[in-house]
Design a protein around this motif. Structure first.
Motif, PDB file in Angstrom:
ATOM      1  N   LYS A  17       0.840  -1.189   0.000  1.00  0.00           N
ATOM      2  CA  LYS A  17       0.000   0.000   0.000  1.00  0.00           C
ATOM      3  C   LYS A  17       0.878   1.242   0.000  1.00  0.00           C
ATOM      4  N   ILE A  18       0.760   2.032  -1.056  1.00  0.00           N
ATOM      5  CA  ILE A  18       1.603   3.202  -1.228  1.00  0.00           C
ATOM      6  C   ILE A  18       0.826   4.429  -0.772  1.00  0.00           C
ATOM      7  N   GLU A  19       1.422   5.171   0.128  1.00  0.00           N
ATOM      8  CA  GLU A  19       0.781   6.378   0.635  1.00  0.00           C
ATOM      9  C   GLU A  19       1.014   7.524  -0.340  1.00  0.00           C
ATOM     10  N   ILE A  20      -0.058   8.110  -0.815  1.00  0.00           N
ATOM     11  CA  ILE A  20       0.029   9.216  -1.768  1.00  0.00           C
ATOM     12  C   ILE A  20       0.037  10.530  -0.991  1.00  0.00           C
ATOM     13  N   PRO A  21       1.032  11.383  -1.223  1.00  0.00           N
ATOM     14  CA  PRO A  21       1.083  12.668  -0.490  1.00  0.00           C
ATOM     15  C   PRO A  21      -0.159  13.514  -0.755  1.00  0.00           C
ATOM     16  N   ARG A  22      -0.605  14.179   0.291  1.00  0.00           N
ATOM     17  CA  ARG A  22      -1.766  15.059   0.186  1.00  0.00           C
ATOM     18  C   ARG A  22      -1.346  16.506   0.420  1.00  0.00           C
ATOM     19  N   MET A  23      -2.195  17.409  -0.008  1.00  0.00           N
ATOM     20  CA  MET A  23      -1.938  18.834   0.213  1.00  0.00           C
ATOM     21  C   MET A  23      -2.361  19.198   1.635  1.00  0.00           C
ATOM     22  N   SER A  24      -1.484  18.936   2.576  1.00  0.00           N
ATOM     23  CA  SER A  24      -1.758  19.253   3.974  1.00  0.00           C
ATOM     24  C   SER A  24      -1.530  20.748   4.225  1.00  0.00           C
ATOM     25  N   ARG A  25      -1.853  21.177   5.431  1.00  0.00           N
ATOM     26  CA  ARG A  25      -1.647  22.586   5.772  1.00  0.00           C
ATOM     27  C   ARG A  25      -0.172  22.941   5.771  1.00  0.00           C
ATOM     28  N   THR A  26       0.658  22.029   6.237  1.00  0.00           N
ATOM     29  CA  THR A  26       2.100  22.294   6.253  1.00  0.00           C
ATOM     30  C   THR A  26       2.638  22.456   4.838  1.00  0.00           C
ATOM     31  N   ARG A  27       2.190  21.583   3.950  1.00  0.00           N
ATOM     32  CA  ARG A  27       2.653  21.673   2.562  1.00  0.00           C
ATOM     33  C   ARG A  27       2.154  22.960   1.904  1.00  0.00           C
ATOM     34  N   LYS A  28       0.931  23.347   2.187  1.00  0.00           N
ATOM     35  CA  LYS A  28       0.416  24.586   1.617  1.00  0.00           C
ATOM     36  C   LYS A  28       1.177  25.793   2.145  1.00  0.00           C
ATOM     37  N   ALA A  29       1.550  25.746   3.438  1.00  0.00           N
ATOM     38  CA  ALA A  29       2.325  26.857   4.010  1.00  0.00           C
ATOM     39  C   ALA A  29       3.709  26.933   3.370  1.00  0.00           C
ATOM     40  N   LEU A  30       4.347  25.783   3.167  1.00  0.00           N
ATOM     41  CA  LEU A  30       5.653  25.765   2.501  1.00  0.00           C
ATOM     42  C   LEU A  30       5.539  26.242   1.056  1.00  0.00           C
ATOM     43  N   LEU A  31       4.456  25.848   0.392  1.00  0.00           N
ATOM     44  CA  LEU A  31       4.245  26.287  -0.980  1.00  0.00           C
ATOM     45  C   LEU A  31       4.082  27.803  -1.052  1.00  0.00           C
ATOM     46  N   GLY A  32       3.312  28.378  -0.126  1.00  0.00           N
ATOM     47  CA  GLY A  32       3.135  29.826  -0.120  1.00  0.00           C
ATOM     48  C   GLY A  32       4.425  30.564   0.175  1.00  0.00           C
ATOM     49  N   ALA A 167      12.473  11.273  -2.879  1.00  0.00           N
ATOM     50  CA  ALA A 167      11.918  11.481  -1.537  1.00  0.00           C
ATOM     51  C   ALA A 167      10.402  11.606  -1.582  1.00  0.00           C
ATOM     52  N   TYR A 168       9.885  12.221  -2.627  1.00  0.00           N
ATOM     53  CA  TYR A 168       8.434  12.373  -2.757  1.00  0.00           C
ATOM     54  C   TYR A 168       7.742  11.016  -2.876  1.00  0.00           C
ATOM     55  N   LEU A 169       8.375  10.065  -3.553  1.00  0.00           N
ATOM     56  CA  LEU A 169       7.779   8.750  -3.781  1.00  0.00           C
ATOM     57  C   LEU A 169       8.205   7.713  -2.762  1.00  0.00           C
ATOM     58  N   LEU A 219       3.012  19.077  -6.543  1.00  0.00           N
ATOM     59  CA  LEU A 219       2.750  17.818  -7.247  1.00  0.00           C
ATOM     60  C   LEU A 219       1.533  17.057  -6.724  1.00  0.00           C
ATOM     61  N   PRO A 220       1.193  17.098  -5.418  1.00  0.00           N
ATOM     62  CA  PRO A 220      -0.027  16.397  -4.977  1.00  0.00           C
ATOM     63  C   PRO A 220      -1.291  16.850  -5.667  1.00  0.00           C
TER      64      PRO A 220
END
Length: 330
Positions: A17-32, A167-169, A219-220
């Motif tokens: 079972k491969i966990e697919i990264p989601r757009m979490s709040r932390t990721r959105k903050a880093l993206l901004g 690292a993403y995968l 990418l998510p």
């Protein structure tokens, strides 16, 4: 020894079972935050601010002349940021993972990231048209809109994306942590190497780091599209395998023995074409051809015999007529 691919597929374990990264709040903050840093670099270069002055100071310092002993090694190290070699290496590794895990998601994620990289970085390069340090014409100038293509640094952005995709995968948190550290060191080293060699300004490298990180963080949002593409590809693969299995089962049901009798093709017009028994010509009345045969048999064309099967008109032997009288010697 032949390898049965169908038996291999049947024996394969179920994919993990491969966990697919989601757009979490932390990721959105880093993206901004990364997007704000990206825009700040662009504005600083467009306004010829202190960042452009720093670019010129580093260029005039000429690091490749200060530490010439590193030049030979760094010429090879910078290849880790070239798109062609790195894409081939990473695609080979992800292709093996796809085979082991019965999924094409790693390859699709890599292809999507490289496509986004080419579109975004290429558009900014062409739009700003900045010249590199070796082609600079005026000291203190940002060298924009002059037909160049080095802002942002493609080597740096490519190193961030191609090595960061590992690292993403990653399938476990521990592997993701180690791969994140390794990919970050490679990306930082490639960017610093381009500044050392004098092929990029320092601001080019800063914007390249930000451009590559933006693609990995965003990418998510592409994962639903990647999932649809994966399902379509796997459906085509399953259809092809089902056809191959059906052909294989049909071939197994009707095996052909090696060296067994094979049907002999019959040429039209020969005696083997008709299985109806025929009476010999002239049967029932000697000396009369066709006697004793029915009218339908008389109207049918006679079969032509092969030359080797025809009765010779003359007896075998020499065709020279015998001599009428013996030849006397004299």
């Amino acid at each position: 020894m032949r390898t049965n691919i169908f038996a291999r597929l049947d024996r394969e374990l179920e994919p993990p079972k491969i966990e697919i990264p989601r757009m979490s709040r932390t990721r959105k903050a880093l993206l901004g935050g990364t997007l704000a840093f990206y825009l700040a670099i662009v504005v600083a270069v467009l306004s010829s601010s202190w960042l452009v002055t720093l670019d010129w100071k580093v260029m005039l310092f000429r690091p490749y002349q200060q530490w010439p002993g590193l030049h030979a090694f760094l010429d090879y190290f910078v290849v880790l940021g070239q798109r062609g070699p790195t894409a081939v290496m990473i695609a080979a590794w992800l292709g093996w993972r796809s085979w082991r895990q019965h999924t094409v998601r790693p390859l699709l994620a890599l292809g999507t990231a490289l496509l986004l990289l080419n579109i975004t970085v290429g558009a900014v390069k062409i739009g700003l048209g900045r010249l590199g340090p070796h082609y600079a014409t005026q000291i203190g100038s940002a060298e924009l809109f002059a037909g160049g293509d080095i802002f942002p640094s493609g080597h740096t952005a490519n190193a961030v994306v191609t090595w960061g995709i590992l690292a993403y995968l990653a399938s476990t948190p521990r592997a993701r942590r180690y791969l994140s550290i390794t990919s970050s060191m490679v990306a930082l080293g490639v960017g610093a190497t381009t500044v050392y060699l004098g092929t990029h300004w320092l601001s080019d490298v800063l914007l390249g780091w930000a451009a590559g990180l933006l693609i990995l963080l965003a990418l998510p949002w592409c994962e639903p599209m990647i999932g649809r593409m994966e399902r379509a590809i796997l459906a085509v693969r399953d259809s092809v395998l089902d056809r191959l299995r059906a052909r294989r089962s049909l071939a197994a049901q009707a095996p052909v023995a090696a060296g067994g009798p094979r049907p002999v093709p019959v040429r039209p017009g020969h005696a083997e074409d008709d299985d109806t028994p025929r009476e010999p010509i002239g049967a029932g009345h000697p000396g009369r051809a066709g006697a004793g045969r029915s009218p339908s048999q008389l109207t049918q064309p006679r079969p032509h015999a092969v030359r080797s099967e025809r009765t010779p008109a003359a007896p075998a032997g020499s065709r020279r007529p015998p001599r009428s009288r013996p030849v006397t010697g004299g």
